[in-house]
Write a protein that holds these residues in place. Structure first.
Motif, PDB file in Angstrom:
ATOM      1  N   GLU A  87       0.844  -1.186   0.000  1.00 48.31           N
ATOM      2  CA  GLU A  87       0.000   0.000   0.000  1.00 48.31           C
ATOM      3  C   GLU A  87       0.882   1.239   0.000  1.00 48.31           C
ATOM      4  OE1 GLU A  87      -3.136   0.175  -0.362  1.00 48.31           O
ATOM      5  OE2 GLU A  87      -3.825  -1.877   0.042  1.00 48.31           O
ATOM      6  N   THR A  88       0.642   2.151  -0.930  1.00 50.40           N
ATOM      7  CA  THR A  88       1.452   3.366  -0.995  1.00 50.40           C
ATOM      8  C   THR A  88       1.007   4.364   0.069  1.00 50.40           C
ATOM      9  OG1 THR A  88      -0.023   4.413  -2.606  1.00 50.40           O
ATOM     10  CG2 THR A  88       1.748   3.039  -3.463  1.00 50.40           C
ATOM     11  N   ASP A  89       1.922   5.261   0.437  1.00 52.88           N
ATOM     12  CA  ASP A  89       1.592   6.274   1.426  1.00 52.88           C
ATOM     13  C   ASP A  89       2.381   7.540   1.143  1.00 52.88           C
ATOM     14  OD1 ASP A  89       4.192   5.772   2.328  1.00 52.88           O
ATOM     15  OD2 ASP A  89       3.522   4.558   4.038  1.00 52.88           O
ATOM     16  N   ALA A  90       2.278   8.517   2.058  1.00 56.76           N
ATOM     17  CA  ALA A  90       2.937   9.806   1.865  1.00 56.76           C
ATOM     18  C   ALA A  90       4.448   9.666   1.767  1.00 56.76           C
ATOM     19  CB  ALA A  90       2.556  10.750   3.007  1.00 56.76           C
ATOM     20  N   ASP A  91       5.023   8.685   2.459  1.00 60.72           N
ATOM     21  CA  ASP A  91       6.474   8.483   2.389  1.00 60.72           C
ATOM     22  C   ASP A  91       6.907   8.091   0.980  1.00 60.72           C
ATOM     23  OD1 ASP A  91       6.783   9.113   5.064  1.00 60.72           O
ATOM     24  OD2 ASP A  91       6.716   7.020   5.734  1.00 60.72           O
ATOM     25  N   ASP A  92       6.082   7.301   0.298  1.00 61.52           N
ATOM     26  CA  ASP A  92       6.405   6.931  -1.083  1.00 61.52           C
ATOM     27  C   ASP A  92       6.366   8.148  -1.995  1.00 61.52           C
ATOM     28  OD1 ASP A  92       6.676   4.040  -0.728  1.00 61.52           O
ATOM     29  OD2 ASP A  92       4.521   4.051  -0.342  1.00 61.52           O
ATOM     30  N   THR A  93       5.371   9.003  -1.792  1.00 66.37           N
ATOM     31  CA  THR A  93       5.292  10.234  -2.579  1.00 66.37           C
ATOM     32  C   THR A  93       6.522  11.094  -2.356  1.00 66.37           C
ATOM     33  OG1 THR A  93       2.867  10.247  -2.510  1.00 66.37           O
ATOM     34  CG2 THR A  93       3.960  12.345  -2.964  1.00 66.37           C
ATOM     35  N   ALA A  94       6.912  11.258  -1.090  1.00 68.82           N
ATOM     36  CA  ALA A  94       8.080  12.076  -0.773  1.00 68.82           C
ATOM     37  C   ALA A  94       9.347  11.498  -1.403  1.00 68.82           C
ATOM     38  CB  ALA A  94       8.241  12.175   0.741  1.00 68.82           C
ATOM     39  N   ALA A  95       9.497  10.178  -1.358  1.00 69.55           N
ATOM     40  CA  ALA A  95      10.687   9.545  -1.935  1.00 69.55           C
ATOM     41  C   ALA A  95      10.747   9.765  -3.439  1.00 69.55           C
ATOM     42  CB  ALA A  95      10.683   8.048  -1.611  1.00 69.55           C
ATOM     43  N   ALA A  96       9.585   9.642  -4.093  1.00 68.62           N
ATOM     44  CA  ALA A  96       9.546   9.842  -5.541  1.00 68.62           C
ATOM     45  C   ALA A  96       9.899  11.282  -5.906  1.00 68.62           C
ATOM     46  CB  ALA A  96       8.168   9.477  -6.082  1.00 68.62           C
ATOM     47  N   VAL A  97       9.321  12.234  -5.201  1.00 73.33           N
ATOM     48  CA  VAL A  97       9.574  13.641  -5.516  1.00 73.33           C
ATOM     49  C   VAL A  97      11.036  14.004  -5.272  1.00 73.33           C
ATOM     50  CG1 VAL A  97       8.978  16.017  -4.923  1.00 73.33           C
ATOM     51  CG2 VAL A  97       7.179  14.297  -5.108  1.00 73.33           C
ATOM     52  N   GLU A  98      11.596  13.496  -4.206  1.00 72.46           N
ATOM     53  CA  GLU A  98      13.014  13.756  -3.940  1.00 72.46           C
ATOM     54  C   GLU A  98      13.888  13.199  -5.066  1.00 72.46           C
ATOM     55  OE1 GLU A  98      16.359  15.212  -2.365  1.00 72.46           O
ATOM     56  OE2 GLU A  98      14.327  15.617  -1.607  1.00 72.46           O
ATOM     57  N   ALA A  99      13.540  12.011  -5.569  1.00 75.77           N
ATOM     58  CA  ALA A  99      14.298  11.436  -6.683  1.00 75.77           C
ATOM     59  C   ALA A  99      14.130  12.275  -7.947  1.00 75.77           C
ATOM     60  CB  ALA A  99      13.835  10.001  -6.940  1.00 75.77           C
ATOM     61  N   PHE A 100      12.934  12.804  -8.165  1.00 78.17           N
ATOM     62  CA  PHE A 100      12.709  13.674  -9.325  1.00 78.17           C
ATOM     63  C   PHE A 100      13.588  14.926  -9.229  1.00 78.17           C
ATOM     64  CE2 PHE A 100       8.027  12.072  -9.497  1.00 78.17           C
ATOM     65  CZ  PHE A 100       8.447  10.865 -10.032  1.00 78.17           C
ATOM     66  N   ARG A 101      13.651  15.497  -8.031  1.00 74.10           N
ATOM     67  CA  ARG A 101      14.485  16.689  -7.839  1.00 74.10           C
ATOM     68  C   ARG A 101      15.940  16.383  -8.172  1.00 74.10           C
ATOM     69  NH1 ARG A 101      13.262  19.578  -2.112  1.00 74.10           N
ATOM     70  NH2 ARG A 101      15.142  20.683  -2.808  1.00 74.10           N
ATOM     71  N   GLU A 102      16.420  15.270  -7.686  1.00 73.85           N
ATOM     72  CA  GLU A 102      17.819  14.908  -7.942  1.00 73.85           C
ATOM     73  C   GLU A 102      18.068  14.643  -9.423  1.00 73.85           C
ATOM     74  OE1 GLU A 102      18.688  11.618  -5.432  1.00 73.85           O
ATOM     75  OE2 GLU A 102      18.600  12.784  -3.562  1.00 73.85           O
ATOM     76  N   ALA A 103      17.029  14.199 -10.142  1.00 76.40           N
ATOM     77  CA  ALA A 103      17.163  13.946 -11.580  1.00 76.40           C
ATOM     78  C   ALA A 103      17.079  15.222 -12.406  1.00 76.40           C
ATOM     79  CB  ALA A 103      16.094  12.956 -12.036  1.00 76.40           C
ATOM     80  N   GLY A 104      16.776  16.350 -11.764  1.00 77.19           N
ATOM     81  CA  GLY A 104      16.738  17.631 -12.464  1.00 77.19           C
ATOM     82  C   GLY A 104      15.516  17.833 -13.341  1.00 77.19           C
ATOM     83  N   VAL A 105      14.333  17.382 -12.878  1.00 79.51           N
ATOM     84  CA  VAL A 105      13.128  17.555 -13.687  1.00 79.51           C
ATOM     85  C   VAL A 105      12.734  19.031 -13.738  1.00 79.51           C
ATOM     86  CG1 VAL A 105      12.313  15.236 -13.149  1.00 79.51           C
ATOM     87  CG2 VAL A 105      11.525  17.177 -11.766  1.00 79.51           C
ATOM     88  N   ASP A 106      12.002  19.378 -14.793  1.00 79.12           N
ATOM     89  CA  ASP A 106      11.494  20.737 -14.965  1.00 79.12           C
ATOM     90  C   ASP A 106      10.116  20.922 -14.344  1.00 79.12           C
ATOM     91  OD1 ASP A 106      13.687  21.640 -16.729  1.00 79.12           O
ATOM     92  OD2 ASP A 106      12.837  20.149 -18.108  1.00 79.12           O
ATOM     93  N   LEU A 107       9.436  19.805 -14.037  1.00 78.66           N
ATOM     94  CA  LEU A 107       8.081  19.867 -13.500  1.00 78.66           C
ATOM     95  C   LEU A 107       7.759  18.531 -12.845  1.00 78.66           C
ATOM     96  CD1 LEU A 107       5.181  21.285 -13.440  1.00 78.66           C
ATOM     97  CD2 LEU A 107       4.712  19.994 -15.543  1.00 78.66           C
ATOM     98  N   VAL A 108       7.072  18.592 -11.704  1.00 78.69           N
ATOM     99  CA  VAL A 108       6.503  17.388 -11.100  1.00 78.69           C
ATOM    100  C   VAL A 108       5.014  17.382 -11.404  1.00 78.69           C
ATOM    101  CG1 VAL A 108       5.988  16.146  -8.970  1.00 78.69           C
ATOM    102  CG2 VAL A 108       8.218  17.233  -9.271  1.00 78.69           C
ATOM    103  N   LEU A 109       4.585  16.401 -12.173  1.00 81.37           N
ATOM    104  CA  LEU A 109       3.181  16.236 -12.543  1.00 81.37           C
ATOM    105  C   LEU A 109       2.635  15.065 -11.739  1.00 81.37           C
ATOM    106  CD1 LEU A 109       0.880  17.091 -14.517  1.00 81.37           C
ATOM    107  CD2 LEU A 109       1.782  15.394 -16.123  1.00 81.37           C
ATOM    108  N   PHE A 110       1.606  15.324 -10.930  1.00 86.60           N
ATOM    109  CA  PHE A 110       1.088  14.277 -10.062  1.00 86.60           C
ATOM    110  C   PHE A 110      -0.411  14.116 -10.253  1.00 86.60           C
ATOM    111  CE2 PHE A 110       0.392  18.135  -7.689  1.00 86.60           C
ATOM    112  CZ  PHE A 110      -0.811  17.931  -7.024  1.00 86.60           C
ATOM    113  N   VAL A 111      -0.898  12.941  -9.907  1.00 83.08           N
ATOM    114  CA  VAL A 111      -2.316  12.629  -9.999  1.00 83.08           C
ATOM    115  C   VAL A 111      -2.813  12.317  -8.593  1.00 83.08           C
ATOM    116  CG1 VAL A 111      -4.077  11.174 -11.077  1.00 83.08           C
ATOM    117  CG2 VAL A 111      -1.935  11.647 -12.291  1.00 83.08           C
ATOM    118  N   GLY A 112      -3.769  13.098  -8.098  1.00 78.08           N
ATOM    119  CA  GLY A 112      -4.258  12.883  -6.740  1.00 78.08           C
ATOM    120  C   GLY A 112      -5.187  13.983  -6.316  1.00 78.08           C
TER     121      GLY A 112
END
Length: 354
Positions: A87-112
């Motif tokens: 089951e996913t939770d807020a910690d999974d969201t935070a981990a994903a966003v942190e990885a996106f930041r490190e990858a240098g994304v121009d935008l975080v697009l989320f569904v929720g």
């Protein structure tokens, strides 16, 4: 363009089964027969993005947080990680966003919904990376969401700058008890675009004469089933019909009898007769008639009913247009156009659904 994409797979699941949210209610929602809403919303947005900007580099998180949906849209994503458990939770969201930041994304697009927005904003705190939401929750109060999945794709593919906008959320347990107290959770960078929804505001003006007019119509149409949506404006109608309705739920009424209180989609469908009318009021500041706060009024319900939109004059003065987001693009298209909105006992105003 480099986009980090994630899905809260359980966002909005509780809506059609009458739970008004999914926080702490995932198991109950599934027990009631709820189906995931977010993956379908994600596919709509990703398909539109693939059509508009097929060369987008997409970074995502493993299933059920986006990988399959991204691949199904024709992208070759970079999968940066996976949820920690079943089951996913807020910690999974935070981990994903942190990885996106490190990858240098121009935008975080989320569904929720608003809860997901708050989690994403918190993980982006201290950075200039903008975020943009595809609305999939029951309650969508924040001004960081596009109006529809397709609008989110358009904004993601075309935006040139960002501005700071508010992330709002409410306590879902209070919400289920009829108490609505939006609180500021964060301020986030969001693309500048006309296709974003406004933050939730309260419409002003009296509705007594309007409610009296609707109640008169109800009594004048024996045999008609009335599906009465949430909100204080329709709540005035319920008071004039002399029953205590659910303030943020959908109630069904016919010939002096309340057929269902705080009804889920299935209960509404079971209560319908040959002649049915939905009475709804748009959300103040946003203008949504369907798709925000009333997912029990599903496409199946809407197609069986005539539509009566009611609103105070003050509320409409603050709205340029009305909006719909039913999860059914064909139905959305059918609903678009000019409609009469009841603003008094007899008076109506023309408004356009876009």
């Amino acid at each position: 363009m480099r986009i980090g994409f994630l899905i809260n797979p359980v966002a909005g699941m509780g809506g059609r089964v009458g739970l008004k949210g999914t926080d702490g209610k995932v198991a109950e929602a599934r027990a009631r027969g709820a189906e995931p809403r977010a993956p379908d919303r994600a596919r709509r947005g990703l398909d539109a993005l693939a059509e508009r900007a097929p060369g987008t580099a997409v970074f995502t998180w493993d299933d059920p947080m986006g990988a399959s949906e991204v691949r199904d849209a024709g992208f070759d994503p970079t999968v940066l990680g996976a949820p920690a458990g079943d089951e996913t939770d807020a910690d999974d969201t935070a981990a994903a966003v942190e990885a996106f930041r490190e990858a240098g994304v121009d935008l975080v697009l989320f569904v929720g919904g608003d809860g997901t927005a708050a989690d994403v904003a918190e993980a982006l705190e201290g950075s200039d990376v903008p975020m943009l939401g595809v609305p999939a929750g029951v309650k969508v109060y924040s001004s960081v969401f596009a109006v529809s999945p397709e609008d989110a794709a358009y904004v993601a593919a075309t935006f040139e700058r960002a501005e700071r906008r508010e992330v709002m959320d409410i306590d879902e347990d209070e919400y289920r008890e009829g108490e609505v107290h939006p609180e500021l959770r964060a301020v986030a960078h969001v693309p500048v675009a006309e296709q974003l929804q406004s933050g939730k505001q309260t419409g002003g003006g009296t509705v007594e004469s309007l409610a009296t007019g609707v109640a008169d119509d109800v009594r004048a149409r024996p045999g008609t089933t009335w599906v009465l949506g949430p909100g204080s404006t329709v709540g005035e109608v319920k008071e004039r019909l002399e029953f205590e309705g659910s303030p943020i739920g959908v109630d069904v009424y016919r010939d002096g009898d309340v057929l269902a209180l705080d009804a889920a989609e299935s209960e509404i469908l079971d209560s319908l007769g040959e002649d049915n009318v939905i009475v709804v009021t748009p959300i103040g500041g946003q203008g949504f008639v369907f798709g925000r706060g009333n997912p029990q009024l599903s496409p199946a319900v809407i197609r069986e009913c005539d539509l009566e939109i009611v609103a105070s004059r003050d509320k409409l003065d603050d709205l340029r247009v009305l909006r719909v987001d039913t999860d059914d693009p064909e139905l959305d298209e059918e609903l678009r156009g000019w409609v009469k909105v009841r603003v008094g006992r007899f008076e109506r105003r023309m408004m356009k659904i876009v």
